[in-house]
Design an enzyme around this catalytic site. Structure first.
Site, PDB file in Angstrom:
ATOM      1  N   ASP A  43       0.843  -1.201   0.000  1.00  0.00           N
ATOM      2  CA  ASP A  43       0.000   0.000   0.000  1.00  0.00           C
ATOM      3  C   ASP A  43       0.879   1.253   0.000  1.00  0.00           C
ATOM      4  O   ASP A  43       0.375   2.374  -0.065  1.00  0.00           O
ATOM      5  CB  ASP A  43      -1.025  -0.004   1.138  1.00  0.00           C
ATOM      6  N   SER A  44       2.216   1.054   0.009  1.00  0.00           N
ATOM      7  CA  SER A  44       3.132   2.182  -0.230  1.00  0.00           C
ATOM      8  C   SER A  44       2.854   2.795  -1.597  1.00  0.00           C
ATOM      9  O   SER A  44       3.309   3.905  -1.890  1.00  0.00           O
ATOM     10  CB  SER A  44       4.594   1.723  -0.139  1.00  0.00           C
TER      11      SER A  44
ATOM     12  N   ASP B 151      -1.181  -6.056  -0.035  1.00  0.00           N
ATOM     13  CA  ASP B 151      -1.547  -5.440   1.246  1.00  0.00           C
ATOM     14  C   ASP B 151      -3.054  -5.247   1.356  1.00  0.00           C
ATOM     15  O   ASP B 151      -3.689  -4.726   0.430  1.00  0.00           O
ATOM     16  CB  ASP B 151      -0.902  -4.048   1.358  1.00  0.00           C
TER      17      ASP B 151
ATOM     18  N   GLU C 244       9.398  -4.132  10.370  1.00  0.00           N
ATOM     19  CA  GLU C 244       9.797  -2.835   9.790  1.00  0.00           C
ATOM     20  C   GLU C 244      10.342  -1.916  10.877  1.00  0.00           C
ATOM     21  O   GLU C 244       9.672  -1.656  11.895  1.00  0.00           O
ATOM     22  CB  GLU C 244       8.603  -2.174   9.085  1.00  0.00           C
TER      23      GLU C 244
HETATM   24  O1  KIV Z   1       3.618  -1.124   1.562  1.00  0.00           O
HETATM   25  C1  KIV Z   1       4.796  -1.509   1.577  1.00  0.00           C
HETATM   26  O2  KIV Z   1       5.602  -1.219   0.677  1.00  0.00           O
HETATM   27  C2  KIV Z   1       5.231  -2.307   2.719  1.00  0.00           C
HETATM   28  C3  KIV Z   1       6.692  -2.599   2.854  1.00  0.00           C
HETATM   29  C4  KIV Z   1       7.393  -1.390   3.355  1.00  0.00           C
HETATM   30  C5  KIV Z   1       6.953  -3.768   3.711  1.00  0.00           C
HETATM   31  O3  KIV Z   1       4.437  -2.692   3.513  1.00  0.00           O
END
Ligand code: KIV
Length: 277
Positions: free
Chosen positions: A44-45, A83, A182
């Protein structure tokens, strides 16, 4: 050979490190897959690096389904993890199961990822029992940035370190097949990794995790203004792309693009006929 959650468990037993990267579209997924990356995370980044939000909080289920579908079309060997976004699994377990189902049925994900430990363990158990493998995510959990008071390292005190250890064990006991750590101190990540039988995947959690995950845009230098401490830059694509665009604009302005070899022709007789007519 396609990556499965059984293969990941074997990799941990064999002491074979597990590389994982994020990807958010078809082309990126194809490249990561062809490079032999065993796990691709549709994180979800994408809220920040693709959609331009300042956190992951505005990301919706529809955003995640759309991007997961792009990624799953591009990868044939990698395990696709998607995610569950903010508030897609906290309201109740039934809604969480429906949303996990959407990521797998509509998006083509093989597994889902959820942030939290003890507090979400019952929901994780329900989702796993329904047949959807779950990767946990503890430590700095970006969906809780407002509750955490910012993006900061977690687990530096005895009490918070103890809580993270309990969270990790609760996720494993609930049936999670892996857990992301994290931004936790390396020493704590080592303790958790040794305590769990499932693989840990670190980001800002030191070298002793069973695997590592990096965000596509960070590692490839697509964001030139900011690099998190835990990221390593393997390319400077933002600079390369800027230089390419400048050169292209210059070529167009100078009349150098396109060349004859980049153009199409028609039969001269047809052209004369057209002009005479
Ligand atoms: O959303 C994402 O990119 C993540 C990673 C930082 C593990 O959850």
């Amino acid at each position: 050979m396609a990556t499965t959650i059984r293969k990941l468990a074997q990799m941990k037993r064999d002491g074979e490190k597990i590389p994982m990267v994020t990807a958010y579209d078809y082309t990126a997924a194809r490249i990561a897959d062809a490079a032999g990356i065993p796990i691709i995370l549709v994180g979800d980044s994408l809220g920040m690096v693709v959609l331009g939000y300042d956190s992951t909080i505005p990301v919706t289920m529809d955003d995640m389904v759309r991007h997961t579908r792009m990624v799953s079309r591009g990868a044939s060997e990698a395990l696709i993890v998607a995610d569950l976004p903010f508030m897609a699994y906290q309201v109740d377990a039934n809604e969480a199961m429906r949303n996990a189902g959407r990521l797998m049925q509509e998006g083509g994900a093989h597994t889902v990822k959820m942030e939290g430990g003890v507090a979400i363990a019952d929901t994780v158990r329900r989702i796993v029992d329904a047949g959807a493998p779950v990767m946990g995510h503890i430590g700095l959990t970006p969906q809780s940035v407002n509750a955490l008071g910012g993006y900061r390292v977690q687990g530096r005190t005895r009490a918070t370190a103890r809580r993270l250890l309990d969270d990790a064990v609760a996720l494993q006991d609930a049936g999670a097949y892996s857990v992301v750590l994290e931004c936790v101190p390396s020493q704590l990540a080592k303790v958790i990794t040794e305590r769990l039988t499932i693989p840990t995947i670190g980001i800002g959690a030191g070298p002793d995790c069973d695997g590592q995950v990096q965000v596509f845009h960070d590692m490839l230098g697509l964001f030139s203004d900011f690099l998190p401490k835990h990221a390593r830059r393997y390319a400077t694509l933002s600079d390369d792309i800027t230089a390419a665009f400048r050169q292209y604009a210059e070529d167009v302005r100078a009349g150098d693009f396109p060349a004859e070899s980049e153009s199409f022709t028609m039969n001269e007789a047809v052209l004369s006929d057209l002009l005479d007519g």
